[in-house]
Design a protein around this motif. Structure first.
Motif, short mmCIF file in Angstrom:
data_model
loop_
_atom_site.label_atom_id
_atom_site.label_comp_id
_atom_site.label_asym_id
_atom_site.label_seq_id
_atom_site.Cartn_x
_atom_site.Cartn_y
_atom_site.Cartn_z
N TYR A 116 0.85 -1.21 0.00
CA TYR A 116 0.00 0.00 0.00
C TYR A 116 0.88 1.25 0.00
O TYR A 116 0.58 2.23 -0.69
N SER A 117 1.98 1.21 0.75
CA SER A 117 2.89 2.36 0.78
C SER A 117 3.52 2.60 -0.59
O SER A 117 3.71 3.74 -1.00
N LEU A 118 3.84 1.50 -1.29
CA LEU A 118 4.43 1.66 -2.63
C LEU A 118 3.42 2.26 -3.60
O LEU A 118 3.79 3.02 -4.50
N CYS A 119 2.15 1.95 -3.41
CA CYS A 119 1.10 2.48 -4.30
C CYS A 119 0.85 3.97 -4.05
O CYS A 119 0.34 4.67 -4.92
N THR A 120 1.14 4.42 -2.84
CA THR A 120 0.79 5.81 -2.49
C THR A 120 2.02 6.69 -2.26
O THR A 120 1.88 7.82 -1.84
N THR A 121 3.21 6.14 -2.54
CA THR A 121 4.43 6.89 -2.24
C THR A 121 4.57 8.13 -3.13
O THR A 121 4.00 8.19 -4.22
N CYS A 122 5.36 9.09 -2.67
CA CYS A 122 5.61 10.25 -3.52
C CYS A 122 7.00 10.17 -4.15
O CYS A 122 7.46 11.12 -4.77
N VAL A 123 7.71 9.05 -3.95
CA VAL A 123 8.99 8.89 -4.65
C VAL A 123 8.88 7.77 -5.68
O VAL A 123 8.44 6.68 -5.38
N ARG A 124 9.26 8.10 -6.92
CA ARG A 124 9.26 7.11 -8.01
C ARG A 124 7.93 6.36 -8.12
O ARG A 124 7.91 5.13 -8.34
N ASN A 179 7.20 4.32 -11.39
CA ASN A 179 7.92 3.04 -11.53
C ASN A 179 7.26 1.95 -10.69
O ASN A 179 7.08 0.82 -11.15
N PHE A 180 6.93 2.30 -9.45
CA PHE A 180 6.32 1.30 -8.57
C PHE A 180 4.94 0.90 -9.09
O PHE A 180 4.58 -0.28 -9.06
N GLN A 181 4.19 1.88 -9.56
CA GLN A 181 2.84 1.57 -10.07
C GLN A 181 2.91 0.64 -11.28
O GLN A 181 2.12 -0.28 -11.41
N ASN A 182 3.91 0.90 -12.16
CA ASN A 182 4.06 0.05 -13.34
C ASN A 182 4.36 -1.39 -12.95
O ASN A 182 3.92 -2.34 -13.62
N ILE A 183 5.14 -1.55 -11.88
CA ILE A 183 5.45 -2.92 -11.43
C ILE A 183 4.20 -3.56 -10.84
O ILE A 183 3.83 -4.68 -11.19
N LEU A 184 3.54 -2.83 -9.94
CA LEU A 184 2.40 -3.40 -9.22
C LEU A 184 1.22 -3.73 -10.13
O LEU A 184 0.46 -4.67 -9.86
N LYS A 185 1.10 -2.95 -11.23
CA LYS A 185 0.01 -3.20 -12.18
C LYS A 185 0.05 -4.63 -12.72
O LYS A 185 -0.97 -5.20 -13.11
N LYS A 186 1.28 -5.19 -12.78
CA LYS A 186 1.44 -6.55 -13.33
C LYS A 186 0.90 -7.62 -12.39
O LYS A 186 0.78 -8.78 -12.76
N PHE A 187 0.68 -7.25 -11.14
CA PHE A 187 0.26 -8.26 -10.14
C PHE A 187 -1.13 -7.92 -9.60
O PHE A 187 -1.29 -7.47 -8.47
N GLN A 188 -2.13 -8.16 -10.45
CA GLN A 188 -3.51 -7.83 -10.09
C GLN A 188 -4.00 -8.57 -8.83
O GLN A 188 -4.66 -7.95 -7.99
N PRO A 189 -3.66 -9.89 -8.66
CA PRO A 189 -4.13 -10.56 -7.42
C PRO A 189 -3.60 -9.87 -6.16
O PRO A 189 -4.32 -9.78 -5.16
N LEU A 190 -2.37 -9.37 -6.22
CA LEU A 190 -1.81 -8.68 -5.05
C LEU A 190 -2.55 -7.37 -4.78
O LEU A 190 -2.79 -7.00 -3.64
N LEU A 191 -2.91 -6.67 -5.86
CA LEU A 191 -3.64 -5.40 -5.70
C LEU A 191 -5.03 -5.64 -5.13
O LEU A 191 -5.49 -4.90 -4.25
N LYS A 192 -5.67 -6.71 -5.61
CA LYS A 192 -7.01 -7.04 -5.09
C LYS A 192 -6.92 -7.40 -3.61
O LYS A 192 -7.80 -7.06 -2.82
N TYR A 193 -5.84 -8.10 -3.29
CA TYR A 193 -5.60 -8.51 -1.90
C TYR A 193 -5.41 -7.26 -1.00
O TYR A 193 -5.99 -7.16 0.09
N CYS A 194 -4.65 -6.30 -1.52
CA CYS A 194 -4.44 -5.04 -0.77
C CYS A 194 -5.78 -4.31 -0.60
O CYS A 194 -6.04 -3.74 0.46
N ASP A 195 -6.56 -4.31 -1.67
CA ASP A 195 -7.85 -3.64 -1.64
C ASP A 195 -8.75 -4.24 -0.54
O ASP A 195 -9.43 -3.51 0.19
N ARG A 196 -8.71 -5.57 -0.42
CA ARG A 196 -9.49 -6.26 0.62
C ARG A 196 -9.08 -5.78 2.01
O ARG A 196 -9.92 -5.48 2.86
N ILE A 197 -7.76 -5.72 2.26
CA ILE A 197 -7.29 -5.32 3.60
C ILE A 197 -7.55 -3.83 3.83
O ILE A 197 -7.86 -3.41 4.95
#
Lengths: 279, 324
Positions: A233-241, A244-262
């Motif tokens: 969640y911190s990587l999704c909302t960070t103000c540094v880079r 880059n982090f969003q481009n990486i995380l976009k590739k892992f939809q199950p992880l994003l859905k999991y974060c959304d649940r929590i």
């Protein structure tokens, strides 16, 4: 009447000191108080990516255990912590820092998230927690302190914001040296920026493969879920880079859905995650 | 040389901190590699270890398991320690320093031990490797280089004897500094070495318990054949079992609490390193006698040159040719 020693002087319980069973057992006898305070740097002006991730992880863990706490921002939270790391909690007469220490402290009060896990699953969980510390946390430190663009634009300003001139520069310089030394001993100092992002992607891939299509890593919520959520969640909302982090995380939809649940469990803002989730 | 890249031959590899997609090389490249000799430079071994440096042990074991045709050179000769560090892998003009760089280079030239692992197994490898590096490595570094008794009575004298002057000083100083930095980075709030040792032993105990329960009764972590995870475990567990450590009783702890880890180390010794361990002392001696002439001549040249220069200078000063 003179105060007893435990009342006048708080017991300091770091994750490393946790083996001191006597201290822990003292804490175990008392119920969870209502006035537990979680200390961290100022969220808007000061806190940096790795500290924010660890603070979120501890908050997620306490919420998963249904334990009450109150976040108290302090400019010198790092200096107040018994191990020099944030966040830390003050629970009655005890001061406990870092997620592992807090988990042990809570477990010793009979509250645990891992009672249904067998020994092998517990070992597995510990290994994945090491993976998050070893890769995601180191990558966050690297980006904040070694990447000149992030350091000049964000880190130096935020970290130095609570100190007057010229102390801000001295504090930034001291902290940067300490972080560089830390990264050197873990063989991260000589990495290039691309390699760091590759490491983050590899770690996300490993976490995603372990999560598979399950709701949580081990069926029910554990401290690993709290830790992974805090960092992702911190990587999704960070103000540094961020890009880059969003481009990486976009590739892992199950992880994003999991974060959304929590996130929903914690009543956190899910807007940043919804942007990344493919509809 | 071009690579054949098809969906079938994309393989997943994972070792330590890295996790890459490797494209196997085509047949011509493989044939070329078969005839090519590589060189691996390592710190010598003793006490039943192939090397006293865990990264060197891992590099040797990797080359043995993957059957990499390479010459193992010991850092106990002037020629090797002047030009290379340990571990280092020489492929033509390219030199790769450190186990991570060596293993990822070997994977890129067809020697991939993690080929065939499923994505879940790759994920597990990465997690367990992180745990070993975070919980087991610091204890080994502490015992070898920071703990006063072990360092002064065992590790330092051994390195001073086996490595060459002045490289033995540089090497031991560098290792001691990096180990001290590692311990300071983890426990910067604690000064008492005894307390630090207790924390480290506790962390290592957790790690060894996890590894032992994960290994169970299997021969290797992923059953059939050794992978990069087995190499990492061997690299950091075998020194605890074989070094005659003074101040820490971890050897007996491993033997009594986690006997399957001891059997695992013995199994790898017997299958992949038997000849190196049996002949290890011989290897040192052989490598010394091979280079004995060179070494004597280097030392003799340096001593003779210094003596000659000092004699000339003394003569010149005495006769008044040079005024001080």
């Amino acid at each position: 009447m003179p105060k007893s020693d435990s009342q006048s002087k708080p017991h300091v319980v770091s994750p490393k000191l946790i083996s001191e069973r006597f201290t822990i057992e003292l804490g175990a006898q008392e119920p969870w108080p209502n006035d537990v305070k979680l200390y961290q740097p100022y969220e808007v002006e000061q806190i940096l990516l790795p500290d924010n991730a660890n603070s979120l992880a501890v908050q997620a863990f306490l919420q998963m255990c249904h334990l009450q706490y109150q976040v108290v921002p302090r400019a010198n939270a790092e200096a107040m912590s018994p191990t020099g790391k944030v966040p830390f909690i003050k629970c009655g007469a005890f001061v406990v820092s870092e997620l592992e220490g807090i988990v042990q402290f809570v477990n010793n009060r009979g509250i645990t998230l891992t009672d249904k896990l067998n020994n092998e699953e517990k070992s597995d969980m510990r290994a994945y927690m090491c993976l998050v510390h070893n890769v995601l946390e180191k990558a966050e430190l690297y980006i904040c302190w070694m990447d000149n663009e992030a350091y000049n634009d964000v880190t130096s300003k935020r970290h130095g914001s609570v100190y007057p001139w010229p102390l801000n520069h001295i504090q930034n310089w001291t902290k940067r040296r300490a972080v560089m030394k830390n990264l050197k001993v873990w063989n991260w100092y000589d990495k290039k920026l691309d390699e760091v992002f590759q490491e983050v992607e590899n770690a996300c891939q490993a976490l995603s493969d372990r999560l598979d299509d399950k709701e949580y890593f081990f069926g029910n919520r554990t401290e690993l879920d709290a830790l992974v959520f805090g960092h992702l969640y911190s990587l999704c909302t960070t103000c540094v880079r961020l890009k880059n982090f969003q481009n990486i995380l976009k590739k892992f939809q199950p992880l994003l859905k999991y974060c959304d649940r929590i996130c929903k469990l914690m009543d956190k803002d899910t807007e940043c995650l919804e942007d990344l989730l493919t509809k | 040389m071009s690579c054949e890249i098809t969906l079938e031959n994309i393989e997943c590899s994972n070792s330590g901190n890295s996790f890459n997609i490797v494209f196997p090389l085509n047949k011509a490249q493989i044939m070329y590699n078969k005839f090519m000799k590589y060189q691996l430079n390592v710190v010598p071994g003793d006490y039943g270890l192939v090397s006293l440096d865990p990264e060197c042990t891992q590099s040797i074991l990797y080359t043995r398991i993957a059957k990499v045709p390479c010459d193992i050179k010991l850092l106990s000769s002037y020629r090797v320690c002047t030009f290379y560090s340990a571990p280092s892998f020489v492929n033509g003009k390219e030199v790769f320093n450190g186990y991570d760089a060596i293993s990822s280079h070997l994977r890129s030239i067809q020697y991939n031990l993690d080929f065939g692992l499923s994505s879940k197994q790759c994920s597990e490898t990465m997690a367990l490797s992180s745990m070993i590096l975070q919980k087991l490595r610091p204890l080994l570094e502490f015992i070898m280089w920071v703990d006063k008794r072990n360092n002064e009575e065992l590790i330092n004298p051994w390195h001073m004897k086996v490595l060459r002057i002045p490289f033995n000083y540089y090497y031991t100083k560098g290792k001691r500094e990096s180990a001290t930095d590692l311990i300071e980075a983890i426990y910067d709030f604690e000064d008492n070495p005894e307390i630090i040792k207790d924390y480290l032993i506790k962390a290592a105990t957790d790690c060894l318990t996890s590894l032992s329960s994960r290994l169970g009764k299997d021969d290797y972590f992923f059953k059939k054949s050794p992978t990069s995870l087995d190499i990492l475990v061997y690299g950091y567990v075998s020194p605890f079992l074989k070094l005659p450590l003074n101040s820490v009783d971890i050897t007996n702890m491993i033997k009594s609490l986690w006997p399957n880890l001891e059997t695992f180390v013995k199994r790898i010794d017997a299958k992949y390193l038997g000849d190196l361990i049996d002949n290890e002392r011989f290897l040192i001696r052989e490598s010394r006698t091979q280079q004995n002439d060179d070494e004597v001549s280097y030392s003799a040249i340096i001593i003779l040159s210094l003596s000659a220069v000092s004699l000339v200078l003394t003569f010149a000063v005495n006769k008044g040719f040079i005024k001080l």
